[in-house]
Design an enzyme around this catalytic site. Structure first.
Site, PDB file in Angstrom:
ATOM      1  N   ASP A 124       0.648  -1.082  -0.102  1.00 46.45           N
ATOM      2  CA  ASP A 124      -0.132   0.043  -0.005  1.00 46.45           C
ATOM      3  C   ASP A 124       0.881   1.379   0.072  1.00 46.45           C
ATOM      4  OD1 ASP A 124      -2.712   1.437   0.234  1.00 46.45           O
ATOM      5  OD2 ASP A 124      -2.228   1.846   2.248  1.00 46.45           O
ATOM      6  N   CYS A 180     -17.015  -6.463 -16.642  1.00 41.95           N
ATOM      7  CA  CYS A 180     -17.993  -5.582 -16.232  1.00 41.95           C
ATOM      8  C   CYS A 180     -19.011  -5.444 -17.558  1.00 41.95           C
ATOM      9  CB  CYS A 180     -17.455  -4.175 -16.148  1.00 41.95           C
ATOM     10  SG  CYS A 180     -16.404  -4.118 -14.685  1.00 41.95           S
ATOM     11  N   CYS A 186     -22.025  -0.036 -10.210  1.00 35.81           N
ATOM     12  CA  CYS A 186     -21.264   0.825  -9.263  1.00 35.81           C
ATOM     13  C   CYS A 186     -21.501   2.157  -9.501  1.00 35.81           C
ATOM     14  CB  CYS A 186     -19.700   0.164  -9.373  1.00 35.81           C
ATOM     15  SG  CYS A 186     -18.984   0.212 -10.776  1.00 35.81           S
ATOM     16  N   CYS A 190     -22.886   4.914  -6.294  1.00 37.77           N
ATOM     17  CA  CYS A 190     -21.873   5.614  -5.637  1.00 37.77           C
ATOM     18  C   CYS A 190     -22.596   6.647  -5.121  1.00 37.77           C
ATOM     19  CB  CYS A 190     -20.914   5.793  -6.725  1.00 37.77           C
ATOM     20  SG  CYS A 190     -19.710   7.058  -5.681  1.00 37.77           S
TER      21      CYS A 190
HETATM   22  C1  B12 Z   1      -4.657   6.350  -3.548  1.00 40.06           C
HETATM   23  C2  B12 Z   1      -5.382   5.089  -3.137  1.00 40.06           C
HETATM   24  C3  B12 Z   1      -6.765   5.244  -2.778  1.00 40.06           C
HETATM   25  C4  B12 Z   1      -7.506   6.470  -3.213  1.00 40.06           C
HETATM   26  C5  B12 Z   1      -7.742   6.560  -4.509  1.00 40.06           C
HETATM   27  C6  B12 Z   1      -8.525   5.506  -4.970  1.00 40.06           C
HETATM   28  C7  B12 Z   1      -8.073   4.927  -6.657  1.00 40.06           C
HETATM   29  N1  B12 Z   1      -8.844   3.999  -7.021  1.00 40.06           N
HETATM   30  O1  B12 Z   1      -7.369   5.411  -7.045  1.00 40.06           O
HETATM   31  C8  B12 Z   1      -8.793   6.489  -2.189  1.00 40.06           C
HETATM   32  C9  B12 Z   1      -8.459   7.063  -0.651  1.00 40.06           C
HETATM   33  C10 B12 Z   1      -9.998   7.039  -2.612  1.00 40.06           C
HETATM   34  C11 B12 Z   1      -8.878   4.846  -1.893  1.00 40.06           C
HETATM   35  C12 B12 Z   1      -9.984   4.029  -1.762  1.00 40.06           C
HETATM   36  C13 B12 Z   1     -10.073   2.845  -1.415  1.00 40.06           C
HETATM   37  N2  B12 Z   1      -8.885   1.825  -1.452  1.00 40.06           N
HETATM   38 CO1  B12 Z   1      -7.104   2.339  -1.984  1.00 40.06          CO
HETATM   39  N3  B12 Z   1      -5.355   2.751  -2.369  1.00 40.06           N
HETATM   40  C14 B12 Z   1      -4.881   3.973  -3.115  1.00 40.06           C
HETATM   41  C15 B12 Z   1      -3.526   3.481  -3.379  1.00 40.06           C
HETATM   42  C16 B12 Z   1      -2.253   4.166  -2.481  1.00 40.06           C
HETATM   43  C17 B12 Z   1      -2.782   4.117  -4.800  1.00 40.06           C
HETATM   44  C18 B12 Z   1      -3.892   3.944  -6.191  1.00 40.06           C
HETATM   45  C19 B12 Z   1      -3.381   4.632  -7.333  1.00 40.06           C
HETATM   46  O2  B12 Z   1      -2.510   4.637  -7.608  1.00 40.06           O
HETATM   47  N4  B12 Z   1      -4.347   5.388  -7.681  1.00 40.06           N
HETATM   48  C20 B12 Z   1      -4.075   6.236  -9.040  1.00 40.06           C
HETATM   49  C21 B12 Z   1      -4.766   5.807 -10.247  1.00 40.06           C
HETATM   50  C22 B12 Z   1      -4.605   6.551 -11.302  1.00 40.06           C
HETATM   51  O3  B12 Z   1      -4.190   4.292 -10.275  1.00 40.06           O
HETATM   52  P1  B12 Z   1      -4.858   2.991 -10.334  1.00 40.06           P
HETATM   53  O4  B12 Z   1      -5.842   3.020  -9.093  1.00 40.06           O
HETATM   54  O5  B12 Z   1      -3.920   1.974 -10.554  1.00 40.06           O
HETATM   55  O6  B12 Z   1      -5.871   3.001 -11.363  1.00 40.06           O
HETATM   56  C23 B12 Z   1      -5.441   3.204 -12.767  1.00 40.06           C
HETATM   57  C24 B12 Z   1      -4.678   1.861 -13.432  1.00 40.06           C
HETATM   58  O7  B12 Z   1      -5.172   0.790 -12.598  1.00 40.06           O
HETATM   59  C25 B12 Z   1      -5.198   2.000 -14.805  1.00 40.06           C
HETATM   60  N5  B12 Z   1      -4.991   0.735 -15.422  1.00 40.06           N
HETATM   61  C26 B12 Z   1      -6.336  -0.284 -15.250  1.00 40.06           C
HETATM   62  N6  B12 Z   1      -5.777  -1.699 -15.621  1.00 40.06           N
HETATM   63  C27 B12 Z   1      -4.536  -1.590 -16.145  1.00 40.06           C
HETATM   64  C28 B12 Z   1      -3.835  -2.460 -16.989  1.00 40.06           C
HETATM   65  C29 B12 Z   1      -2.520  -1.959 -17.205  1.00 40.06           C
HETATM   66  C30 B12 Z   1      -1.812  -2.953 -17.727  1.00 40.06           C
HETATM   67  C31 B12 Z   1      -2.062  -0.356 -16.986  1.00 40.06           C
HETATM   68  C32 B12 Z   1      -0.674  -0.339 -17.420  1.00 40.06           C
HETATM   69  C33 B12 Z   1      -3.014   0.181 -16.414  1.00 40.06           C
HETATM   70  C34 B12 Z   1      -4.275  -0.168 -15.898  1.00 40.06           C
HETATM   71  O8  B12 Z   1      -6.450   2.507 -15.078  1.00 40.06           O
HETATM   72  C35 B12 Z   1      -6.753   2.905 -13.898  1.00 40.06           C
HETATM   73  C36 B12 Z   1      -7.702   4.241 -13.956  1.00 40.06           C
HETATM   74  O9  B12 Z   1      -6.680   5.308 -14.383  1.00 40.06           O
HETATM   75  C37 B12 Z   1      -3.440   1.971  -3.650  1.00 40.06           C
HETATM   76  C38 B12 Z   1      -2.069   1.441  -3.060  1.00 40.06           C
HETATM   77  C39 B12 Z   1      -0.952   1.549  -4.249  1.00 40.06           C
HETATM   78  N7  B12 Z   1       0.151   1.839  -3.695  1.00 40.06           N
HETATM   79  O10 B12 Z   1      -1.120   0.900  -5.325  1.00 40.06           O
HETATM   80  C40 B12 Z   1      -4.713   1.515  -2.307  1.00 40.06           C
HETATM   81  C41 B12 Z   1      -5.421   0.516  -2.942  1.00 40.06           C
HETATM   82  C42 B12 Z   1      -5.606   0.541  -4.465  1.00 40.06           C
HETATM   83  N8  B12 Z   1      -6.475   0.875  -2.311  1.00 40.06           N
HETATM   84  C43 B12 Z   1      -7.161  -0.319  -1.724  1.00 40.06           C
HETATM   85  C44 B12 Z   1      -8.641  -0.435  -1.121  1.00 40.06           C
HETATM   86  C45 B12 Z   1      -8.846  -1.770  -0.355  1.00 40.06           C
HETATM   87  C46 B12 Z   1      -9.226   0.690  -1.031  1.00 40.06           C
HETATM   88  C47 B12 Z   1     -10.877   0.871  -0.766  1.00 40.06           C
HETATM   89  C48 B12 Z   1     -11.686  -0.462  -1.032  1.00 40.06           C
HETATM   90  C49 B12 Z   1     -10.800   0.977   0.849  1.00 40.06           C
HETATM   91  C50 B12 Z   1     -12.497   1.418   1.466  1.00 40.06           C
HETATM   92  N9  B12 Z   1     -13.282  -0.020   1.593  1.00 40.06           N
HETATM   93  O11 B12 Z   1     -12.539   2.320   1.546  1.00 40.06           O
HETATM   94  C51 B12 Z   1     -11.306   1.899  -1.382  1.00 40.06           C
HETATM   95  C52 B12 Z   1     -11.986   1.712  -2.909  1.00 40.06           C
HETATM   96  C53 B12 Z   1     -12.072   2.851  -3.477  1.00 40.06           C
HETATM   97  C54 B12 Z   1     -12.459   2.761  -4.954  1.00 40.06           C
HETATM   98  N10 B12 Z   1     -13.580   2.644  -5.363  1.00 40.06           N
HETATM   99  O12 B12 Z   1     -11.263   2.455  -5.645  1.00 40.06           O
HETATM  100  C55 B12 Z   1      -6.434  -1.580  -2.356  1.00 40.06           C
HETATM  101  C56 B12 Z   1      -7.016  -2.276  -3.516  1.00 40.06           C
HETATM  102  C57 B12 Z   1      -8.084  -3.288  -3.306  1.00 40.06           C
HETATM  103  C58 B12 Z   1      -8.765  -3.690  -4.698  1.00 40.06           C
HETATM  104  N11 B12 Z   1      -9.422  -4.905  -4.544  1.00 40.06           N
HETATM  105  O13 B12 Z   1      -8.635  -2.818  -5.409  1.00 40.06           O
HETATM  106  C59 B12 Z   1      -5.149  -0.973  -2.533  1.00 40.06           C
HETATM  107  C60 B12 Z   1      -4.327  -1.917  -3.791  1.00 40.06           C
HETATM  108  C61 B12 Z   1      -4.010  -1.184  -0.988  1.00 40.06           C
HETATM  109  C62 B12 Z   1      -3.489  -2.577  -1.151  1.00 40.06           C
HETATM  110  N12 B12 Z   1      -2.350  -2.628  -0.962  1.00 40.06           N
HETATM  111  O14 B12 Z   1      -4.418  -3.498  -0.884  1.00 40.06           O
HETATM  112  N13 B12 Z   1      -7.579   4.237  -2.373  1.00 40.06           N
HETATM  113  S1  SF4 Z   2     -17.642   6.800  -2.462  1.00 41.23           S
HETATM  114 FE1  SF4 Z   2     -17.918   4.592  -1.958  1.00 41.23          FE
HETATM  115  S2  SF4 Z   2     -19.341   3.908  -3.502  1.00 41.23           S
HETATM  116 FE2  SF4 Z   2     -18.204   5.731  -4.460  1.00 41.23          FE
HETATM  117  S3  SF4 Z   2     -16.241   5.363  -5.309  1.00 41.23           S
HETATM  118 FE3  SF4 Z   2     -15.870   5.671  -3.292  1.00 41.23          FE
HETATM  119  S4  SF4 Z   2     -15.717   3.833  -2.358  1.00 41.23           S
HETATM  120 FE4  SF4 Z   2     -16.793   3.554  -4.126  1.00 41.23          FE
HETATM  121  S1  SF4 Z   3     -20.639  -3.313 -10.428  1.00 43.67           S
HETATM  122 FE1  SF4 Z   3     -19.045  -2.034 -11.524  1.00 43.67          FE
HETATM  123  S2  SF4 Z   3     -17.241  -3.254 -11.240  1.00 43.67           S
HETATM  124 FE2  SF4 Z   3     -19.161  -4.638 -10.901  1.00 43.67          FE
HETATM  125  S3  SF4 Z   3     -19.383  -5.513 -12.704  1.00 43.67           S
HETATM  126 FE3  SF4 Z   3     -20.732  -3.843 -12.496  1.00 43.67          FE
HETATM  127  S4  SF4 Z   3     -19.695  -2.057 -13.671  1.00 43.67           S
HETATM  128 FE4  SF4 Z   3     -17.971  -3.624 -13.062  1.00 43.67          FE
END
Ligand code: B12
Ligand code: SF4
Ligand code: SF4
Length: 337
Positions: A124, A180, A186, A190
């Site tokens: 994380d 999806c 979702c 939300c």
């Molecule tokens: C910042 C962060 C948050 C932020 C932003 C959320 C977000 N989705 O970015 C906040 C505070 C809102 C948050 C919330 C949550 N988080 Co959080 N968070 C992080 C963190 C530290 C960084 C994520 C990040 O880089 N975001 C920036 C965006 C641009 O990047 P991304 O998320 O990877 O998404 C992009 C890429 O994946 C890209 N992409 C998709 N597929 C592919 C494939 C390839 C090949 C490539 C190149 C790119 C690509 O598209 C996406 C959109 O642009 C990670 C830990 C980590 N170091 O990675 C944990 C992490 C993502 N969080 C986690 C969790 C558990 C949560 C919550 C479920 C907690 C909760 N119950 O409240 C929520 C879920 C909210 C949600 N709907 O996503 C888990 C993931 C669990 C999971 N199954 O996904 C992580 C991985 C922590 C861990 N080590 O387990 N989080």
């Molecule tokens: S507010 Fe709740 S439902 Fe909406 S994106 Fe964040 S974790 Fe998901």
């Molecule tokens: S609820 Fe959201 S993440 Fe889950 S299958 Fe439907 S579109 Fe995909």
């Protein structure tokens, strides 16, 4: 070159549910740059500070060749925590230490197999894009809800990541097929419109951000009105997901709910410093300070218009924390509209 078969066995033996391997190639900058430029990181300045490392793991471990992604399922439905206002991932022992301990045991054993091997691990908090590595390692894909979705456990998973400066004999073939389809549940569910398409989350509007990361000020009213039995993290976009319909019970006691997950919002709003010290350390809730946790619980009491909370709210109007006082005044107004 390391053989993956014994590494897979080892990952299972230290407690991980899934493991996959990706080549340590740079990540295209578009995803994170567009996200940062749109302001979706809110005030998580640390997300923008080490972007170069996030995009190229060679900067974290010179000579990086392989990124190992580990997955742990954490879903449980213990009776005691059914009505908890705490998101599921935070109800048990702090997942950071659980996954870190497992990764340490894995790392130690691999170094015994291959002395001199260089590694860098993170759960994380390191500057790594963990979902991207899990996708590249072939363990699933990022859904429209912004969560990483696996076939066996849905999105109820947590990730750990380990970089190696050696190659392995078998790499994942990239993200699993998107399941999806035309579903938009979702996005429709939300409560704050934080899902902005293609798996992107606008953290400013996400209740997970507002309850955990917004620690200095009051939560904007439009968002606090959505604190409906929700005070730490948010699971709504995972709960509604059809790909999460058949969750698997996480047996390991580290994922079992701790005493704090048995409490309701009234008890959490009224936590004393002594109770906080007894209940919170060792859980992921420690990220929210004492005052932040109570502020959130107080909002939830206001939203629920819970008549039996009046006495506590009146008392909290005189609390030493400005954060809690202001929240309590707001919640009292909700009780007497
Ligand atoms: C910042 C962060 C948050 C932020 C932003 C959320 C977000 N989705 O970015 C906040 C505070 C809102 C948050 C919330 C949550 N988080 Co959080 N968070 C992080 C963190 C530290 C960084 C994520 C990040 O880089 N975001 C920036 C965006 C641009 O990047 P991304 O998320 O990877 O998404 C992009 C890429 O994946 C890209 N992409 C998709 N597929 C592919 C494939 C390839 C090949 C490539 C190149 C790119 C690509 O598209 C996406 C959109 O642009 C990670 C830990 C980590 N170091 O990675 C944990 C992490 C993502 N969080 C986690 C969790 C558990 C949560 C919550 C479920 C907690 C909760 N119950 O409240 C929520 C879920 C909210 C949600 N709907 O996503 C888990 C993931 C669990 C999971 N199954 O996904 C992580 C991985 C922590 C861990 N080590 O387990 N989080
Ligand atoms: S507010 Fe709740 S439902 Fe909406 S994106 Fe964040 S974790 Fe998901
Ligand atoms: S609820 Fe959201 S993440 Fe889950 S299958 Fe439907 S579109 Fe995909």
């Amino acid at each position: 070159m390391l053989p993956t078969a014994p590494l897979r066995d080892l990952a299972r033996s230290v407690g991980f549910d899934l493991v996959g391997f990706a080549r340590a190639e740079p990540i295209p900058p578009t995803f994170i740059m567009e996200w940062l430029e749109a302001g979706f990181a809110a005030d998580m300045d640390w997300m923008g500070e080490r972007v170069a490392e996030r995009l190229d793991v060679d900067r974290l471990l010179p000579g990086a060749r392989t990124v190992i992604s580990f997955v742990n399922n954490y879903w449980r439905d213990d009776e005691v925590s059914v009505g908890s206002p705490i998101a599921r991932y935070a109800r048990g022992r702090d997942y950071h230490s659980t996954l870190r301990d497992r990764m340490k045991a894995f790392r130690k054993a691999v170094i015994r197999m291959s002395p001199g091997l260089g590694t860098y691990g993170s759960v994380d908090s390191g500057p790594l894009m963990e979902k991207v590595w899990a996708a590249r390692a072939g363990l699933g894909y990022v859904g429209k809800n912004g969560c990483f979705i696996t076939e066996p456990y849905g999105s109820w998973v947590l990730l750990a990541t380990l970089i190696l400066d050696a190659e392995v004999d078998d790499y994942g073939t990239g993200p699993a097929a998107d399941r999806c389809g035309a579903c938009r549940r979702c996005l429709m569910s939300c409560p704050t419109g934080a899902l902005v398409g293609n798996g992107r989350v606008d953290a400013r509007a996400c209740l997970s951000y507002q309850t955990i990361e917004n620690r200095e000020q009051q939560v904007p009213e439009a968002f606090r009105l959505k604190f409906d039995n929700l005070i730490f993290g948010c699971d709504i976009c995972q709960q509604v997901c059809p790909l999460n319909r058949r969750p698997v019970f996480a047996e390991h006691p580290r994922f079992a709910p701790r005493a704090v997950a048995e409490l309701g919002t009234l008890e959490l709003a009224g936590l004393t410093p002594t109770q906080y010290e007894e209940l919170i350390p060792g859980t992921a809730l420690a990220r929210a300070r004492y005052d932040v946790l109570r502020r959130n619980a107080v909002y939830a009491l206001g939203v629920a218009r819970q008549a039996d909370s009046r006495y506590l709210l009146e008392k909290l109007c005189g609390d030493s924390s400005e954060l809690v006082r202001t929240a309590a005044q707001w919640a009292l107004c909700k009780l007497d509209p």
